[in-house]
Design a protein around this motif. Structure first.
Motif, PDB file in Angstrom:
ATOM      1  N   LEU A  55      71.234 -23.955 -66.125  1.00  0.00           N
ATOM      2  CA  LEU A  55      70.233 -23.476 -66.909  1.00  0.00           C
ATOM      3  C   LEU A  55      69.014 -23.173 -65.998  1.00  0.00           C
ATOM      4  O   LEU A  55      68.473 -22.108 -66.038  1.00  0.00           O
ATOM      5  N   ILE A  56      68.782 -24.046 -64.911  1.00  0.00           N
ATOM      6  CA  ILE A  56      67.761 -23.928 -64.068  1.00  0.00           C
ATOM      7  C   ILE A  56      67.888 -22.762 -63.067  1.00  0.00           C
ATOM      8  O   ILE A  56      67.017 -22.030 -63.041  1.00  0.00           O
ATOM      9  N   LYS A  57      69.217 -22.665 -62.687  1.00  0.00           N
ATOM     10  CA  LYS A  57      69.320 -21.751 -61.568  1.00  0.00           C
ATOM     11  C   LYS A  57      69.283 -20.442 -62.323  1.00  0.00           C
ATOM     12  O   LYS A  57      68.968 -19.478 -61.638  1.00  0.00           O
ATOM     13  N   ILE A  58      69.256 -20.272 -63.564  1.00  0.00           N
ATOM     14  CA  ILE A  58      69.383 -18.591 -64.375  1.00  0.00           C
ATOM     15  C   ILE A  58      67.893 -18.498 -64.267  1.00  0.00           C
ATOM     16  O   ILE A  58      67.582 -17.232 -64.991  1.00  0.00           O
ATOM     17  N   GLY A  59      67.021 -19.339 -64.339  1.00  0.00           N
ATOM     18  CA  GLY A  59      65.678 -19.083 -64.524  1.00  0.00           C
ATOM     19  C   GLY A  59      64.943 -19.670 -65.773  1.00  0.00           C
ATOM     20  O   GLY A  59      63.792 -19.288 -66.170  1.00  0.00           O
ATOM     21  N   LEU A  60      65.746 -20.486 -66.452  1.00  0.00           N
ATOM     22  CA  LEU A  60      64.966 -21.151 -67.711  1.00  0.00           C
ATOM     23  C   LEU A  60      63.817 -22.099 -67.152  1.00  0.00           C
ATOM     24  O   LEU A  60      64.262 -22.867 -66.010  1.00  0.00           O
ATOM     25  N   HIS A  61      62.971 -22.508 -67.969  1.00  0.00           N
ATOM     26  CA  HIS A  61      61.938 -23.502 -67.758  1.00  0.00           C
ATOM     27  C   HIS A  61      62.525 -24.884 -68.074  1.00  0.00           C
ATOM     28  O   HIS A  61      63.505 -24.888 -68.778  1.00  0.00           O
ATOM     29  N   HIS A  62      61.863 -26.143 -67.332  1.00  0.00           N
ATOM     30  CA  HIS A  62      62.463 -27.319 -67.471  1.00  0.00           C
ATOM     31  C   HIS A  62      62.660 -27.674 -68.997  1.00  0.00           C
ATOM     32  O   HIS A  62      63.731 -28.091 -69.598  1.00  0.00           O
ATOM     33  N   ASN A  63      61.449 -27.090 -69.777  1.00  0.00           N
ATOM     34  CA  ASN A  63      61.585 -27.765 -71.128  1.00  0.00           C
ATOM     35  C   ASN A  63      62.735 -26.756 -72.099  1.00  0.00           C
ATOM     36  O   ASN A  63      63.276 -27.442 -72.856  1.00  0.00           O
ATOM     37  N   GLN A  64      62.756 -25.749 -71.506  1.00  0.00           N
ATOM     38  CA  GLN A  64      63.885 -24.895 -72.221  1.00  0.00           C
ATOM     39  C   GLN A  64      65.079 -25.414 -72.115  1.00  0.00           C
ATOM     40  O   GLN A  64      66.122 -25.506 -72.885  1.00  0.00           O
ATOM     41  N   ALA A  65      65.429 -25.833 -70.866  1.00  0.00           N
ATOM     42  CA  ALA A  65      66.650 -26.345 -70.393  1.00  0.00           C
ATOM     43  C   ALA A  65      67.223 -27.586 -71.138  1.00  0.00           C
ATOM     44  O   ALA A  65      68.164 -27.978 -71.364  1.00  0.00           O
TER      45      ALA A  65
END
Length: 141
Positions: A55-65
């Motif tokens: 999820l982080i690699k596709i560009g989500l913020h830490h809180n979203q992930a």
């Protein structure tokens, strides 16, 4: 399933609107506990670490992930509670119905918790540990 944190969607034919806020429809204590459980799972469970990293690699913020991981963990917890409830209703009262968390590697092989932690640290290092490694290498050069 507990749907406590999810991103709002606004879609048309082939377009998703980005940057919409995360909706928070649940009790604060429940959200906090699921978030903390997801944080621990991210650091110890190989599957959870891989999910978070993806999820982080596709560009989500830490809180979203973390919200996505917490939601996934809450679904697992619900399934576990349901299994415990069904086993208590269907079994002899004298039987012990304890269930333990099983750590698995990427291939589905059962491993110990220490080995799972080693795999997570090796394959999915945190940003802070990467920064420390970078500082060490620059200090040595």
């Amino acid at each position: 399933m507990l749907l406590w944190a999810y991103t709002q969607k606004k879609q048309s034919a082939d377009h998703d609107k980005k940057g919409l806020p995360i909706r928070k429809d649940a009790q604060k204590l429940l959200k906090k506990n699921h978030y903390l459980a997801a944080e621990t799972a991210r650091k110890w469970d190989v599957e959870s670490a891989a999910f978070y990293n993806r999820l982080i690699k596709i560009g989500l913020h830490h809180n979203q992930a973390m919200c996505a991981l917490a939601r996934k963990c809450s679904a697992r917890n619900f399934a576990l509670m349901k299994r415990i409830h069904n086993s208590k209703n269907n079994s002899v009262p004298e039987q012990d119905t304890t269930l333990t968390y099983i750590f698995k590697d990427q291939n589905g092989k059962i491993i110990e918790s220490k080995k799972a932690r080693e795999i997570v640290l090796e394959k999915y290092p945190s940003k802070k540990s990467l920064q420390k490694q970078k500082q060490r290498t620059t200090a040595l050069n």
